[in-house]
Design a protein around this motif. Structure first.
Motif, mmCIF file in Angstrom:
data_model
loop_
_atom_site.group_PDB
_atom_site.id
_atom_site.type_symbol
_atom_site.label_atom_id
_atom_site.label_comp_id
_atom_site.label_asym_id
_atom_site.label_seq_id
_atom_site.Cartn_x
_atom_site.Cartn_y
_atom_site.Cartn_z
ATOM 1 N N VAL A 55 0.848 -1.188 0.000
ATOM 2 C CA VAL A 55 0.000 0.000 0.000
ATOM 3 C C VAL A 55 0.886 1.242 0.000
ATOM 4 C CG1 VAL A 55 -1.753 1.289 1.263
ATOM 5 C CG2 VAL A 55 -1.854 -1.211 1.192
ATOM 6 N N GLN A 56 0.636 2.137 -0.956
ATOM 7 C CA GLN A 56 1.439 3.343 -1.118
ATOM 8 C C GLN A 56 0.582 4.458 -1.695
ATOM 9 O OE1 GLN A 56 4.200 2.587 -4.692
ATOM 10 N NE2 GLN A 56 3.506 0.569 -4.032
ATOM 11 N N THR A 57 1.080 5.673 -1.548
ATOM 12 C CA THR A 57 0.384 6.830 -2.099
ATOM 13 C C THR A 57 1.178 7.336 -3.292
ATOM 14 O OG1 THR A 57 -0.442 7.395 0.101
ATOM 15 C CG2 THR A 57 -0.557 9.113 -1.586
ATOM 16 N N LEU A 58 0.489 7.513 -4.405
ATOM 17 C CA LEU A 58 1.101 7.980 -5.649
ATOM 18 C C LEU A 58 0.439 9.276 -6.084
ATOM 19 C CD1 LEU A 58 1.050 4.528 -7.478
ATOM 20 C CD2 LEU A 58 3.030 5.616 -6.423
ATOM 21 N N GLU A 59 1.182 10.057 -6.865
ATOM 22 C CA GLU A 59 0.633 11.279 -7.450
ATOM 23 C C GLU A 59 0.855 11.210 -8.950
ATOM 24 O OE1 GLU A 59 1.078 15.466 -5.783
ATOM 25 O OE2 GLU A 59 2.505 15.442 -7.465
ATOM 26 N N MET A 60 -0.201 11.419 -9.708
ATOM 27 C CA MET A 60 -0.126 11.340 -11.162
ATOM 28 C C MET A 60 -0.639 12.643 -11.739
ATOM 29 S SD MET A 60 -1.485 8.149 -13.364
ATOM 30 C CE MET A 60 -1.134 7.996 -15.090
ATOM 31 N N THR A 61 0.129 13.222 -12.673
ATOM 32 C CA THR A 61 -0.310 14.451 -13.336
ATOM 33 C C THR A 61 -0.795 14.127 -14.738
ATOM 34 O OG1 THR A 61 1.917 14.930 -14.128
ATOM 35 C CG2 THR A 61 1.268 15.929 -12.030
ATOM 36 N N PHE A 62 -1.736 14.928 -15.205
ATOM 37 C CA PHE A 62 -2.342 14.730 -16.514
ATOM 38 C C PHE A 62 -2.362 16.045 -17.275
ATOM 39 C CE2 PHE A 62 -4.143 11.587 -13.707
ATOM 40 C CZ PHE A 62 -4.133 10.431 -14.464
ATOM 41 N N GLY A 63 -2.175 15.946 -18.585
ATOM 42 C CA GLY A 63 -2.281 17.108 -19.445
ATOM 43 C C GLY A 63 -3.735 17.485 -19.680
ATOM 44 N N ALA A 64 -3.928 18.674 -20.238
ATOM 45 C CA ALA A 64 -5.272 19.181 -20.486
ATOM 46 C C ALA A 64 -6.078 18.255 -21.395
ATOM 47 C CB ALA A 64 -5.187 20.579 -21.092
ATOM 48 N N GLU A 65 -5.409 17.615 -22.378
ATOM 49 C CA GLU A 65 -6.145 16.749 -23.313
ATOM 50 C C GLU A 65 -6.769 15.548 -22.611
ATOM 51 O OE1 GLU A 65 -2.113 15.260 -22.854
ATOM 52 O OE2 GLU A 65 -2.819 17.260 -23.375
ATOM 53 N N CYS A 66 -6.077 14.962 -21.634
ATOM 54 C CA CYS A 66 -6.653 13.844 -20.868
ATOM 55 C C CYS A 66 -7.854 14.317 -20.063
ATOM 56 C CB CYS A 66 -5.617 13.248 -19.920
ATOM 57 S SG CYS A 66 -4.388 12.232 -20.728
ATOM 58 N N TRP A 67 -7.719 15.463 -19.418
ATOM 59 C CA TRP A 67 -8.799 16.030 -18.613
ATOM 60 C C TRP A 67 -10.041 16.251 -19.466
ATOM 61 C CZ3 TRP A 67 -9.566 17.127 -13.518
ATOM 62 C CH2 TRP A 67 -10.584 18.020 -13.199
ATOM 63 N N ARG A 68 -9.836 16.801 -20.663
ATOM 64 C CA ARG A 68 -10.975 17.113 -21.530
ATOM 65 C C ARG A 68 -11.678 15.864 -22.052
ATOM 66 N NH1 ARG A 68 -7.184 21.515 -23.754
ATOM 67 N NH2 ARG A 68 -7.734 23.244 -22.383
ATOM 68 N N ARG A 69 -10.954 14.757 -22.152
ATOM 69 C CA ARG A 69 -11.589 13.493 -22.555
ATOM 70 C C ARG A 69 -12.491 12.955 -21.459
ATOM 71 N NH1 ARG A 69 -6.523 11.851 -25.499
ATOM 72 N NH2 ARG A 69 -5.726 11.340 -23.446
ATOM 73 N N GLY A 70 -12.281 13.427 -20.221
ATOM 74 C CA GLY A 70 -13.140 13.005 -19.119
ATOM 75 C C GLY A 70 -12.811 11.624 -18.593
ATOM 76 N N ARG A 71 -11.565 11.200 -18.778
ATOM 77 C CA ARG A 71 -11.161 9.891 -18.240
ATOM 78 C C ARG A 71 -9.680 9.974 -17.892
ATOM 79 N NH1 ARG A 71 -8.971 5.023 -19.463
ATOM 80 N NH2 ARG A 71 -10.007 3.227 -18.550
ATOM 81 N N ALA A 121 -2.126 19.928 -16.112
ATOM 82 C CA ALA A 121 -3.412 20.590 -15.881
ATOM 83 C C ALA A 121 -4.169 19.970 -14.709
ATOM 84 C CB ALA A 121 -4.270 20.523 -17.139
ATOM 85 N N ALA A 122 -3.960 18.686 -14.465
ATOM 86 C CA ALA A 122 -4.653 18.004 -13.370
ATOM 87 C C ALA A 122 -3.648 17.138 -12.609
ATOM 88 C CB ALA A 122 -5.788 17.148 -13.906
ATOM 89 N N ARG A 123 -3.937 16.972 -11.336
ATOM 90 C CA ARG A 123 -3.075 16.167 -10.470
ATOM 91 C C ARG A 123 -3.967 15.329 -9.570
ATOM 92 N NH1 ARG A 123 -1.051 17.876 -5.493
ATOM 93 N NH2 ARG A 123 -1.799 19.971 -5.961
ATOM 94 N N VAL A 124 -3.734 14.019 -9.572
ATOM 95 C CA VAL A 124 -4.516 13.102 -8.748
ATOM 96 C C VAL A 124 -3.576 12.421 -7.762
ATOM 97 C CG1 VAL A 124 -6.023 11.065 -8.749
ATOM 98 C CG2 VAL A 124 -6.132 12.698 -10.655
ATOM 99 N N VAL A 125 -3.942 12.466 -6.496
ATOM 100 C CA VAL A 125 -3.211 11.753 -5.456
ATOM 101 C C VAL A 125 -4.084 10.554 -5.073
ATOM 102 C CG1 VAL A 125 -2.222 11.884 -3.136
ATOM 103 C CG2 VAL A 125 -2.140 13.891 -4.654
ATOM 104 N N TYR A 126 -3.493 9.371 -5.119
ATOM 105 C CA TYR A 126 -4.290 8.170 -4.855
ATOM 106 C C TYR A 126 -3.466 7.099 -4.157
ATOM 107 C CZ TYR A 126 -2.121 6.252 -9.121
ATOM 108 O OH TYR A 126 -1.227 5.821 -10.067
ATOM 109 N N GLN A 127 -4.174 6.147 -3.577
ATOM 110 C CA GLN A 127 -3.533 5.012 -2.931
ATOM 111 C C GLN A 127 -3.714 3.783 -3.805
ATOM 112 O OE1 GLN A 127 -5.273 4.801 1.007
ATOM 113 N NE2 GLN A 127 -3.457 5.798 1.845
ATOM 114 N N ALA A 128 -2.644 2.996 -3.852
ATOM 115 C CA ALA A 128 -2.672 1.758 -4.623
ATOM 116 C C ALA A 128 -1.881 0.704 -3.850
ATOM 117 C CB ALA A 128 -2.057 1.987 -6.001
ATOM 118 N N GLY A 129 -2.083 -0.547 -4.197
ATOM 119 C CA GLY A 129 -1.317 -1.623 -3.586
ATOM 120 C C GLY A 129 -2.190 -2.645 -2.884
ATOM 121 N N TYR A 130 -1.565 -3.743 -2.554
ATOM 122 C CA TYR A 130 -2.247 -4.864 -1.902
ATOM 123 C C TYR A 130 -2.178 -4.743 -0.380
ATOM 124 C CZ TYR A 130 -1.870 -7.328 -6.392
ATOM 125 O OH TYR A 130 -1.959 -7.705 -7.702
#
Length: 187
Positions: free
Chosen positions: A57-73, A128-137
């Motif tokens: 279990v860990q915390t990750l941060e992933m950034t996304f460009g505007a084009e990903c954000w605009r696709r809505g996924r 343009a967007a930044r998501v902080v999330y937890q992942a792992g077993y």
């Protein structure tokens, strides 16, 4: 997209487990074994590991460009995805905002707008967007734990220098065979 580790996972195997596996019966090399455990885990684990998934279990941060954000996924890498901690975006004026929890939902391994919600416009930029999330077993699969112990044993017994003149791009066959079912390949 850029992914960084925010909070590293706890060790997946212990020094005692590795010492039992490798039949090391003195405490003189405990610090070395602990370092090898960290190195073997990082070699396999997210965000730069060979398996392509989060192990502990860990915390990750992933950034996304505007084009990903605009696709809505926003596809979140390194499953299993456990929880989204926060979502931030830069509005059209470049100001950073938190996206309200009611504006998004986790659909499989992607963040998508909640039904009936449109995400705000963002500034055209690579972060343009930044998501902080937890992942792992919660419990790392036993084949992966065994693979880490095998790597540590190999590195411990190969002397204290590089085993080959070329860097290791692929794990040893036995390690590869153990972790292959868990490997995530990206195109």
């Amino acid at each position: 997209m850029r992914i960084t580790g925010v909070v590293a996972p706890a060790p997946i195997v212990t020094v005692a487990e590795v010492k039992a596996w490798t039949r090391i019966d003195c405490a003189d090399d405990d610090a070395l074994v602990e370092g090898l455990i960290v190195a073997a885990t990082q070699w396999l684990d997210a965000p730069s590991g060979w398996i392509g998934r989060a192990l502990g279990v860990q915390t990750l941060e992933m950034t996304f460009g505007a084009e990903c954000w605009r696709r809505g996924r926003l596809p979140l890498w390194y499953p299993p995805i456990r929880d989204v901690v926060s979502v931030h975006y830069h509005d059209a004026d470049g100001l950073e905002h938190d996206l309200a929890d009611a504006s998004w939902r986790l659909l499989g391994e992607a963040l998508v707008p909640e039904v009936g919600v449109s995400w705000p416009d963002v500034e055209c930029r690579p972060d343009a967007a930044r998501v902080v999330y937890q992942a792992g077993y919660d419990v790392v699969p036993e084949p992966v734990r065994l693979a880490i112990m095998m790597l540590v044993a190999q590195w411990y017994t190969s002397g204290r220098e590089a085993a080959t003149a070329t860097p290791m791009a692929e794990p040893p066959f036995a390690v590869s065979a153990l972790v292959q079912p868990f490997r995530v390949l990206r195109v």
